[in-house]
Enzyme design. Structure first.
Site, PDB file in Angstrom:
ATOM      1  N   THR A  24      -4.444   1.833   7.300  1.00 51.85           N
ATOM      2  CA  THR A  24      -4.034   0.499   7.711  1.00 51.85           C
ATOM      3  C   THR A  24      -5.185  -0.149   8.457  1.00 51.85           C
ATOM      4  O   THR A  24      -5.952   0.541   9.138  1.00 51.85           O
ATOM      5  CB  THR A  24      -2.764   0.564   8.593  1.00 51.85           C
ATOM      6  OG1 THR A  24      -2.319  -0.748   8.892  1.00 51.85           O
ATOM      7  CG2 THR A  24      -3.007   1.329   9.878  1.00 51.85           C
ATOM      8  N   ASN A  25      -5.347  -1.430   8.308  1.00 52.42           N
ATOM      9  CA  ASN A  25      -6.509  -2.114   8.889  1.00 52.42           C
ATOM     10  C   ASN A  25      -6.208  -2.709  10.259  1.00 52.42           C
ATOM     11  O   ASN A  25      -5.066  -3.083  10.529  1.00 52.42           O
ATOM     12  CB  ASN A  25      -6.968  -3.237   7.946  1.00 52.42           C
ATOM     13  CG  ASN A  25      -7.774  -2.690   6.789  1.00 52.42           C
ATOM     14  OD1 ASN A  25      -8.583  -1.795   6.967  1.00 52.42           O
ATOM     15  ND2 ASN A  25      -7.555  -3.242   5.598  1.00 52.42           N
TER      16      ASN A  25
ATOM     17  N   GLY B 151       1.493  -1.814   9.122  1.00 51.76           N
ATOM     18  CA  GLY B 151       0.620  -2.632   9.953  1.00 51.76           C
ATOM     19  C   GLY B 151       0.800  -4.096   9.627  1.00 51.76           C
ATOM     20  O   GLY B 151       1.502  -4.464   8.678  1.00 51.76           O
TER      21      GLY B 151
ATOM     22  N   ARG C 186     -16.089   1.577  -4.745  1.00 48.14           N
ATOM     23  CA  ARG C 186     -16.519   0.265  -5.235  1.00 48.14           C
ATOM     24  C   ARG C 186     -18.029   0.235  -5.436  1.00 48.14           C
ATOM     25  O   ARG C 186     -18.532  -0.314  -6.433  1.00 48.14           O
ATOM     26  CB  ARG C 186     -16.109  -0.815  -4.242  1.00 48.14           C
ATOM     27  CG  ARG C 186     -14.618  -1.078  -4.170  1.00 48.14           C
ATOM     28  CD  ARG C 186     -14.247  -1.922  -2.950  1.00 48.14           C
ATOM     29  NE  ARG C 186     -12.838  -2.306  -2.949  1.00 48.14           N
ATOM     30  CZ  ARG C 186     -12.154  -2.637  -1.865  1.00 48.14           C
ATOM     31  NH1 ARG C 186     -12.758  -2.634  -0.673  1.00 48.14           N
ATOM     32  NH2 ARG C 186     -10.882  -2.975  -1.946  1.00 48.14           N
TER      33      ARG C 186
ATOM     34  N   HIS D 197     -23.811   9.146  -7.036  1.00 46.79           N
ATOM     35  CA  HIS D 197     -23.410   9.691  -5.739  1.00 46.79           C
ATOM     36  C   HIS D 197     -24.020   8.810  -4.655  1.00 46.79           C
ATOM     37  O   HIS D 197     -25.237   8.816  -4.447  1.00 46.79           O
ATOM     38  CB  HIS D 197     -23.864  11.140  -5.589  1.00 46.79           C
ATOM     39  CG  HIS D 197     -23.203  12.062  -6.565  1.00 46.79           C
ATOM     40  ND1 HIS D 197     -21.979  12.644  -6.326  1.00 46.79           N
ATOM     41  CD2 HIS D 197     -23.575  12.464  -7.800  1.00 46.79           C
ATOM     42  CE1 HIS D 197     -21.626  13.379  -7.370  1.00 46.79           C
ATOM     43  NE2 HIS D 197     -22.572  13.286  -8.280  1.00 46.79           N
TER      44      HIS D 197
ATOM     45  N   THR E  93      -4.509  -5.803  -1.225  1.00 47.45           N
ATOM     46  CA  THR E  93      -5.110  -4.751  -2.043  1.00 47.45           C
ATOM     47  C   THR E  93      -4.140  -3.578  -2.035  1.00 47.45           C
ATOM     48  O   THR E  93      -3.612  -3.219  -0.984  1.00 47.45           O
ATOM     49  CB  THR E  93      -6.462  -4.300  -1.470  1.00 47.45           C
ATOM     50  OG1 THR E  93      -6.268  -3.793  -0.143  1.00 47.45           O
ATOM     51  CG2 THR E  93      -7.449  -5.457  -1.412  1.00 47.45           C
TER      52      THR E  93
ATOM     53  N   ARG F 133     -10.571  -8.013   9.245  1.00 49.45           N
ATOM     54  CA  ARG F 133      -9.791  -6.824   9.560  1.00 49.45           C
ATOM     55  C   ARG F 133      -9.594  -6.682  11.070  1.00 49.45           C
ATOM     56  O   ARG F 133      -8.542  -6.243  11.537  1.00 49.45           O
ATOM     57  CB  ARG F 133     -10.478  -5.585   8.981  1.00 49.45           C
ATOM     58  CG  ARG F 133     -10.505  -5.536   7.448  1.00 49.45           C
ATOM     59  CD  ARG F 133     -11.162  -4.257   6.946  1.00 49.45           C
ATOM     60  NE  ARG F 133     -11.116  -4.154   5.496  1.00 49.45           N
ATOM     61  CZ  ARG F 133     -12.132  -4.476   4.704  1.00 49.45           C
ATOM     62  NH1 ARG F 133     -13.250  -4.932   5.227  1.00 49.45           N
ATOM     63  NH2 ARG F 133     -12.034  -4.339   3.405  1.00 49.45           N
TER      64      ARG F 133
ATOM     65  N   ASP G 165     -14.485   1.883  -0.294  1.00 43.25           N
ATOM     66  CA  ASP G 165     -15.731   1.112  -0.340  1.00 43.25           C
ATOM     67  C   ASP G 165     -16.794   1.866  -1.137  1.00 43.25           C
ATOM     68  O   ASP G 165     -17.535   1.274  -1.923  1.00 43.25           O
ATOM     69  CB  ASP G 165     -16.258   0.851   1.073  1.00 43.25           C
ATOM     70  CG  ASP G 165     -15.209   0.251   1.974  1.00 43.25           C
ATOM     71  OD1 ASP G 165     -15.280  -0.946   2.268  1.00 43.25           O
ATOM     72  OD2 ASP G 165     -14.303   1.002   2.382  1.00 43.25           O
ATOM     73  N   SER G 166     -16.867   3.185  -0.915  1.00 45.77           N
ATOM     74  CA  SER G 166     -17.848   4.000  -1.637  1.00 45.77           C
ATOM     75  C   SER G 166     -17.538   4.043  -3.124  1.00 45.77           C
ATOM     76  O   SER G 166     -18.447   4.049  -3.964  1.00 45.77           O
ATOM     77  CB  SER G 166     -17.884   5.421  -1.048  1.00 45.77           C
ATOM     78  OG  SER G 166     -18.302   5.392   0.304  1.00 45.77           O
TER      79      SER G 166
ATOM     80  N   SER H  47      -8.721   6.536   6.354  1.00 44.38           N
ATOM     81  CA  SER H  47      -9.235   6.498   4.971  1.00 44.38           C
ATOM     82  C   SER H  47     -10.653   5.964   4.919  1.00 44.38           C
ATOM     83  O   SER H  47     -11.391   6.219   3.962  1.00 44.38           O
ATOM     84  CB  SER H  47      -8.324   5.637   4.096  1.00 44.38           C
ATOM     85  OG  SER H  47      -8.124   4.350   4.680  1.00 44.38           O
TER      86      SER H  47
ATOM     87  N   HIS I 271     -15.336   0.323   8.326  1.00 42.22           N
ATOM     88  CA  HIS I 271     -14.711  -0.192   7.106  1.00 42.22           C
ATOM     89  C   HIS I 271     -14.484  -1.683   7.334  1.00 42.22           C
ATOM     90  O   HIS I 271     -13.446  -2.127   7.817  1.00 42.22           O
ATOM     91  CB  HIS I 271     -13.376   0.508   6.848  1.00 42.22           C
ATOM     92  CG  HIS I 271     -12.572  -0.095   5.733  1.00 42.22           C
ATOM     93  ND1 HIS I 271     -13.054  -0.215   4.459  1.00 42.22           N
ATOM     94  CD2 HIS I 271     -11.321  -0.636   5.715  1.00 42.22           C
ATOM     95  CE1 HIS I 271     -12.134  -0.788   3.695  1.00 42.22           C
ATOM     96  NE2 HIS I 271     -11.075  -1.054   4.442  1.00 42.22           N
TER      97      HIS I 271
ATOM     98  N   VAL J 173       0.834  -1.209   0.000  1.00 37.14           N
ATOM     99  CA  VAL J 173       0.000   0.000   0.000  1.00 37.14           C
ATOM    100  C   VAL J 173       0.864   1.252   0.000  1.00 37.14           C
ATOM    101  O   VAL J 173       0.637   2.182  -0.778  1.00 37.14           O
ATOM    102  CB  VAL J 173      -0.953  -0.002   1.206  1.00 37.14           C
ATOM    103  CG1 VAL J 173      -1.701   1.334   1.303  1.00 37.14           C
ATOM    104  CG2 VAL J 173      -1.958  -1.140   1.088  1.00 37.14           C
TER     105      VAL J 173
END
Length: 322
Positions: free
Chosen positions: A127-128, A87, A159, A176, A239, A96, A156-157, A151, A183, A21
């Site tokens: 970082t998760n 992380g 996607r 929108h 990812t 997560r 997600d939005s 973040s 998350h 990342v």
């Protein structure tokens, strides 16, 4: 209270963590001309030196910028934005939240040094599990809540919007819609406030003989959004591309003082009765960090989902003594 003082900026971005990342984020920031200086820091000196050298070899093809790197935290000195990507690595089948303990411990360890060299920076956690780690970072740093945020569900939005655009046969820029809450597995799609080309999503009529956007279809799309990261991790181990681009867009909103509304994760204070947890909701992002959150209309079911996310986060906070 959020610190509303506008600060001058030299457009220096520091990225902590040169893994998949962090290095992708550095690449995205350089190619987009996000910052004049990009500093990459990692405890693995050989890895960070190699990443910097590789990026330097492409400097003639991107907007003018400087890329530097080190295993010494001094490389982050004077940064306007510090992004923490370091992380524990999420393994296939691992949630997560399973990552929380190791990543919280790492965050506690690295923050004091970062605050010494970049005391005026905006801190962005990528970082998760991002919500818990953001809460921990804000607690450990004692910075105003708006200066430490995650973040969240920006990716997600994205996607969700991409899936809706594909199903409805429109450009993604005309969609929108937000994912809110955690998350992770308890995140929710805010259907009641979503629009396509100005038309409320729940009133959208199919075009070009496409299938209707039924409740069943919406549920399947939302499930695919939650599941997509797991599929990517299973297939390639991590990812990195989309999250790098999403984080870069958040950074630009800060450095360019854009006042852009984005669903980032910050510490909430009486958001529909939800307080003292970090969750993603539509928020104003600018040079101050997150000065305000936006109370978008929510259905009873969506509010219930937000409260369920909040309860899940509180349980994890208590588990780790936060």
């Amino acid at each position: 209270m959020v610190d509303n003082t506008l600060r001058s900026t030299t457009n220096k971005l520091a990225i902590v963590g040169a893994g998949a990342v962090g290095s992708t984020l550095a690449y995205a920031a350089l190619t987009r001309g996000t910052a004049r200086t990009v500093a990459l820091m990692d405890v693995n000196k050989k890895k960070v030196d190699a990443e910097v050298l590789d990026l330097q070899h492409g400097m003639m093809f991107i907007p003018p910028a400087e890329i530097i790197g080190s295993d010494d935290i001094e490389v982050c000195r004077g940064a306007d934005v510090v992004v923490i990507t370091a992380g524990a690595k999420q393994q296939p089948g691992q949630s997560r939240l399973d990552l929380a303990e190791a990543t919280i411990g790492l965050t506690r360890k690295i923050l004091p040094g970062l605050l010494t060299v970049a005391p005026d920076a905006i801190y962005i956690m990528v970082t998760n599990p991002v919500d818990i780690v953001t809460y921990a970072a804000q607690t450990f740093s004692e910075l105003p809540p708006g200066r430490v945020f995650g973040s969240g569900t920006v990716l997600d939005s994205s996607r969700l919007r991409a899936a809706l655009a594909q199903f409805c046969g429109v450009a993604v820029g005309n969609v929108h819609a937000y994912i809110a809450g955690e998350h992770g597995d308890s995140e929710i799609a805010l259907w009641s406030s979503a629009t396509i080309g100005g038309v409320p999503l729940l009133e959208w009529q199919p075009v070009c003989k496409r299938a209707p956007l039924t409740a069943e279809v919406r549920e399947r799309i939302a499930h695919d959004v939650v599941d997509s990261a797991y599929r990517i991790i299973e297939g390639k181990g991590a990812t990195n591309y989309a999250v790098g681009l999403a984080a870069t867009r958040i950074i630009e909103a800060v450095l360019k003082n854009e006042h852009r509304i984005m669903p980032v994760s910050s510490r909430l204070d009486d958001y529909y009765g939800i307080s003292d947890v970090c969750l993603s909701v539509p928020s104003i992002v600018d040079r101050r960090g997150v000065p305000e959150v936006v109370k978008v209309p929510m259905s009873d079911a969506e509010l219930a989902g937000m409260r369920a996310s909040a309860n899940a986060m509180r349980a994890v906070q208590q588990r780790f003594g936060l």
